[in-house]
Design a protein around this motif. Sequence first.
Motif, mmCIF file in Angstrom:
data_model
loop_
_atom_site.group_PDB
_atom_site.id
_atom_site.type_symbol
_atom_site.label_atom_id
_atom_site.label_comp_id
_atom_site.label_asym_id
_atom_site.label_seq_id
_atom_site.Cartn_x
_atom_site.Cartn_y
_atom_site.Cartn_z
ATOM 1 N N PHE A 113 0.832 -1.202 0.000
ATOM 2 C CA PHE A 113 0.000 0.000 0.000
ATOM 3 C C PHE A 113 0.870 1.257 0.000
ATOM 4 O O PHE A 113 0.544 2.259 -0.651
ATOM 5 C CB PHE A 113 -0.928 0.002 1.220
ATOM 6 C CG PHE A 113 -2.092 -0.936 1.094
ATOM 7 C CD1 PHE A 113 -3.200 -0.586 0.332
ATOM 8 C CD2 PHE A 113 -2.091 -2.171 1.719
ATOM 9 C CE1 PHE A 113 -4.286 -1.440 0.199
ATOM 10 C CE2 PHE A 113 -3.165 -3.037 1.590
ATOM 11 C CZ PHE A 113 -4.264 -2.678 0.831
ATOM 12 N N MET A 114 1.977 1.204 0.719
ATOM 13 C CA MET A 114 2.885 2.347 0.756
ATOM 14 C C MET A 114 3.492 2.602 -0.627
ATOM 15 O O MET A 114 3.560 3.743 -1.098
ATOM 16 C CB MET A 114 3.980 2.099 1.788
ATOM 17 C CG MET A 114 4.999 3.218 1.939
ATOM 18 S SD MET A 114 6.458 3.033 0.855
ATOM 19 C CE MET A 114 7.247 1.592 1.571
ATOM 20 N N LEU A 115 3.921 1.541 -1.303
ATOM 21 C CA LEU A 115 4.537 1.686 -2.613
ATOM 22 C C LEU A 115 3.535 2.159 -3.661
ATOM 23 O O LEU A 115 3.912 2.794 -4.649
ATOM 24 C CB LEU A 115 5.138 0.354 -3.057
ATOM 25 C CG LEU A 115 6.261 -0.218 -2.179
ATOM 26 C CD1 LEU A 115 6.760 -1.531 -2.760
ATOM 27 C CD2 LEU A 115 7.399 0.768 -2.029
ATOM 28 N N ALA A 116 2.262 1.846 -3.451
ATOM 29 C CA ALA A 116 1.236 2.233 -4.421
ATOM 30 C C ALA A 116 0.674 3.628 -4.173
ATOM 31 O O ALA A 116 -0.159 4.111 -4.947
ATOM 32 C CB ALA A 116 0.093 1.221 -4.399
ATOM 33 N N ASP A 117 1.143 4.300 -3.129
ATOM 34 C CA ASP A 117 0.621 5.626 -2.782
ATOM 35 C C ASP A 117 1.277 6.690 -3.656
ATOM 36 O O ASP A 117 2.354 7.204 -3.351
ATOM 37 C CB ASP A 117 0.888 5.913 -1.305
ATOM 38 C CG ASP A 117 0.342 7.270 -0.877
ATOM 39 O OD1 ASP A 117 -0.478 7.844 -1.631
ATOM 40 O OD2 ASP A 117 0.727 7.750 0.205
ATOM 41 N N THR A 118 0.646 7.026 -4.761
ATOM 42 C CA THR A 118 1.187 8.035 -5.678
ATOM 43 C C THR A 118 0.477 9.380 -5.527
ATOM 44 O O THR A 118 0.473 10.196 -6.453
ATOM 45 C CB THR A 118 1.064 7.547 -7.136
ATOM 46 O OG1 THR A 118 -0.302 7.198 -7.406
ATOM 47 C CG2 THR A 118 1.948 6.333 -7.377
ATOM 48 N N GLU A 119 -0.109 9.623 -4.361
ATOM 49 C CA GLU A 119 -0.716 10.918 -4.103
ATOM 50 C C GLU A 119 0.372 11.962 -3.840
ATOM 51 O O GLU A 119 1.385 11.659 -3.200
ATOM 52 C CB GLU A 119 -1.660 10.843 -2.902
ATOM 53 C CG GLU A 119 -2.904 10.006 -3.142
ATOM 54 C CD GLU A 119 -3.770 10.585 -4.252
ATOM 55 O OE1 GLU A 119 -3.940 11.829 -4.292
ATOM 56 O OE2 GLU A 119 -4.266 9.805 -5.085
#
Length: 338
Positions: A113-119
């Motif tokens: 989830f951290m790696l997918a956080d592109t905000e």
Amino acid sequence: MRNWKNALRLLPLSLLVFFMTGCGEANLTALDPKGPQAQWIYDKMLLSLFVMIFVAAFVFAVFFIILIKFRRKPGDDTYPKQVHGSTTLEIIWTAIPILLLAILAVPTITGSFMLADTEPEGDHTVHIKVTGHQFWWQFDYEDEGFTAGQDVYIPTGEKVIFELHASDVQHSFWVPALAGKVDNVPGITNHLWLIADEPGIYKGKCTELCGPEHALMDFKVVALDRPDYDAWVAGMQAKAEDSSEVLARQGYEVFENQGCIGCHAISGAGSDLGPTLTNFGERTVVAGYLEYTDENLEAWIRDPESLKQGNNMPAYPDLSDEDMAALIAFLKSLKVNE
């Protein structure tokens, strides 16, 4: 016996190949992380390694204990106590793998989830559109209004979000010292973020077999402190100035007359069919991998197919020596950080 002798002869070669697999270019390694995403990947690699070492050590220890303690002795016809159907043992050897999997799974899921956080984070988050071509990389700074080729510049300590595309076949964007790899797929938009902890040059690779020269599809991430990065952006946004050198001015005429401007843009003028050349004079390699010398640059211009099979750049074998010298002088004058 002959097979064993052959195996022993091959052992030194096998060991040499094993150790050479760890050799590589500087910064092209995931074992020296320089950013939070790469650090997370590195930590999970170590966690997995320790779990595997524990399992291997435990299994071998049990194996040798059983081998020594329960080996059959001369004259002993008794059988050891049978444990088939033991509820206690079955619970133990079921619970231990579940525990080990949980040790690996929990941080993996939370980290995913951290790696997918592109905000975006803050006002200075940099957005860069990355397009993979055969066999080069295009970097569009859409908010800043310019395009770079082969070398992508980023500020240190700030989140950089990459929007990944492919213009022809599937590529894969990977900067091992800063982040994991994400594919560039035609018709699909993927995203990747990274942060560089310190200034430096970090090498990147395409890790998807994309054609005959896939192995030469390199690029660099140049991380600068924010003031230096802002100066570089301003230089890329500025209009190209006429060179004061006579030879370079002649080279620009060659550049236009040969139609190079139809594929390569300079300070926004020209086409983006090929890599943008605005700061070509500041690069350290030619064609993504060749040492930056006049000889290599001339060889590339005269016959690019011989150096990077399958690329789309036309050859200029008939360019006169005088025009070639002027063109090279012009290309080497293209800098934004004087």
